[in-house]
Design an enzyme around this catalytic site. Structure first.
Site, short mmCIF file in Angstrom:
data_model
loop_
_atom_site.label_atom_id
_atom_site.label_comp_id
_atom_site.label_asym_id
_atom_site.label_seq_id
_atom_site.Cartn_x
_atom_site.Cartn_y
_atom_site.Cartn_z
CD GLU A 147 -1.53 4.03 8.06
OE1 GLU A 147 -1.25 4.45 9.21
OE2 GLU A 147 -1.70 4.76 7.08
CE1 TYR A 167 -0.07 2.74 13.60
CE2 TYR A 167 -2.01 3.83 12.68
CZ TYR A 167 -0.74 3.28 12.51
OH TYR A 167 -0.16 3.26 11.27
CG HIS A 225 -0.98 9.05 3.46
ND1 HIS A 225 -1.12 7.72 3.76
CD2 HIS A 225 -0.55 9.63 4.61
CE1 HIS A 225 -0.77 7.49 5.01
NE2 HIS A 225 -0.41 8.64 5.56
CD GLU A 271 -4.48 7.68 9.64
OE1 GLU A 271 -3.94 8.74 9.97
OE2 GLU A 271 -4.06 6.57 10.01
NE ARG A 303 -3.44 2.34 2.79
CZ ARG A 303 -3.25 3.25 3.75
NH1 ARG A 303 -2.32 3.09 4.68
NH2 ARG A 303 -4.01 4.33 3.80
CG ASN A 350 -5.14 3.44 8.67
OD1 ASN A 350 -5.27 2.44 7.97
ND2 ASN A 350 -4.60 4.56 8.23
O1 IFM Z 1 2.74 7.65 10.00
C1 IFM Z 1 1.36 7.67 10.18
C2 IFM Z 1 0.64 7.51 8.86
O2 IFM Z 1 1.02 8.47 7.95
C3 IFM Z 1 -0.85 7.61 9.07
N1 IFM Z 1 -1.31 6.76 10.13
C4 IFM Z 1 -0.57 6.73 11.37
C5 IFM Z 1 0.91 6.57 11.10
C6 IFM Z 1 1.69 6.53 12.43
O3 IFM Z 1 1.50 7.72 13.12
#
Ligand code: IFM
Length: 459
Positions: free
Chosen positions: A362, A295, A119, A164, A75, A293
């Site tokens: 992600e 985290y 992005h 995002e 990606r 995505n």
């Molecule tokens: O590096 C970023 C990415 O560009 C977008 N999502 C989160 C990642 C980590 O912060």
């Protein structure tokens, strides 16, 4: 054995400004991140993406590296100012040729391409006219997206309109931590709406020209919000944060409406003149998949009385604090490690928003990696992080979610926005002086997972 479905996409993710460098080569225009990085005080250590990983010159080597790891997908994003320098008007053939060569080389190595059309590197010329606060940018984006797909179409499995939009709107225009550095709630919500409108217009435009076998979707950053306690005040605060972080984007894209609980709070603060009658029908353009995505989770307390140590305020209208998760280890960036949040998120989307194909576009972690005396980079924390999150993804599949792929963030250590080069997210170490690449121990572990299409129970 935790086996994944047949034809599961196993990949890594990157983004143009974070890895390409070559910001002034072959006719690339200026982006808002070029301007932001060169504004003193905006990025840690004064770092810039001017050279980054020099992927613009080292792309062959990077594709070969992915092939050696056995990855079956990749990606990456197209830099809008590289292919259309002013964000409107003529396209830059040299920029398009770069991506054409990359796509062809990926295909030669049997690596399916997942391409993000935006992005965060908005052409500066568009920002000079208001950027995403200007409705016109949505139309410019759709025109650009359609032309890129028309010209690069062959060989792309997944087209993603935006990466995002929450981050673009709230960090770019809400608190100004990211480019273009505007700090204003009203601008953030205008930007969010125009990003969503741009997504809807672009998704339709892309669909009308994309090659058979391609699909189109969007990637959202999503973060389960849970109350810090069982008190009614904390439960209500968590619901508001859920609206802010998740539903404000999920609902318009998948249901064609903004969540009324949050809309009601925002109306007196930011107005609604930027939302036109048919906009939400446009935003709800059919999508073939949703990119997720993930985290971390948000632990949310109502903002009342005195904050506890470590509490971080959300924007005032939410009357909420983000509270550190108790007894949970954190990554190098300070993000709590909570894999169960990924299961929760994927199953929630599946049950509340329809059984649509999902990709984890992600997931990953920054740790303070270093090259050992033997020249190797050992990162057991990252391996453990990925192992736990992949098991969490597997749990979501077992619970019924139609998860079709997983892209680890990131292939390479790279430019981490306002944190510059201080946060290493890569499976592959990058020496930012020589641009040498060294696959970390986590990369070798991930290669094993990919080759088995799953995880061994004791892994
Ligand atoms: O590096 C970023 C990415 O560009 C977008 N999502 C989160 C990642 C980590 O912060």
């Amino acid at each position: 054995m935790y086996s994944f479905p047949d034809n599961f996409l196993w990949g890594t993710a990157t983004a143009s400004y974070q890895i390409e460098g070559a910001v002034s080569e072959d006719g690339r225009g200026r982006s808002i991140w070029d301007t932001f990085c060169h504004t003193p005080g905006k990025v840690f250590h004064g770092d810039t993406g001017d050279i980054a990983c020099d992927h613009y010159h080292l792309w062959r080597q990077d594709v070969e590296l992915m092939a050696r790891l056995g990855l079956n997908s990749y990606r990456f994003s197209v830099a809008w100012p590289r292919v259309q320098p002013d964000g409107a008007g003529p396209f830059n053939q040299a920029g398009l040729d770069f991506y054409r060569r990359l796509l062809d080389y990926l295909a030669e190595h049997g690596i399916a391409a997942a391409v993000t059309l935006y992005h965060w590197d908005l052409p500066q010329a568009l920002q000079d006219a208001g950027g995403w606060t200007n409705r016109d940018t949505a139309g410019r984006f759709a025109d650009y997206a359609q032309e890129v797909v028309r010209r690069l179409g062959d060989g792309v499995r997944l087209w993603t309109t935006l990466n995002e939009p929450w981050v673009s709107a709230h960090l770019g225009y809400g608190n100004g931590i990211h480019a273009p550095g505007v700090a204003d709630l009203s601008s953030a919500y205008r930007a969010a709406h125009h990003l969503l409108l741009g997504h809807g217009l672009a998704a339709r435009a892309v669909r009308s020209v994309m090659a058979p076998g391609s699909s189109v979707g969007i990637t959202l950053s999503l973060s389960p919000a849970r109350p810090a306690s069982g008190s009614a005040a904390d439960v209500e605060a968590a619901a508001r944060v859920d609206g802010y972080a998740n539903r404000w984007f999920l609902d318009p894209v998948l249901r064609g409406e903004y969540p009324e609980d949050l809309a009601g709070l925002l109306r007196p603060l930011v107005g609604e003149d930027h939302v036109r009658p048919d906009d939400l029908a446009t935003v709800q353009a059919p999508v073939d998949f949703l990119g997720v995505n993930y985290y971390f989770c948000q632990t949310v307390a109502a903002a009342q009385g005195a904050p506890l140590p470590g509490d971080q305020p959300f924007p005032d209208f939410l009357r909420a604090w983000g509270r550190p998760s108790p007894a949970v280890p954190v990554t190098g960036k300070g993000w709590p490690i909570e894999p169960e949040g990924l299961t929760q998120l994927l199953t929630r989307i599946d049950t509340e928003y329809g059984h649509l194909p999902l990709y984890v576009t992600e997931n990953g972690a920054a740790f303070p990696d270093y090259v050992g005396p033997d020249g190797a980079v050992n990162d057991p924390e990252r391996t453990e992080y990925l192992d736990r999150h992949l098991k969490a993804a597997h749990d979501a599949i077992a619970a019924g979610a139609d998860l079709r792929g997983y892209f680890c963030w990131s292939l390479l250590d790279n430019f981490e926005w306002a944190d510059g080069y201080s946060q290493r997210f890569g499976l592959v170490w990058v020496d930012f002086k020589t641009r040498e690449r060294i696959p970390k121990s986590s990369a070798l572990w991930y290669a094993g997972v990919v080759s088995r299409n799953g995880l061994l129970p004791g892994e």
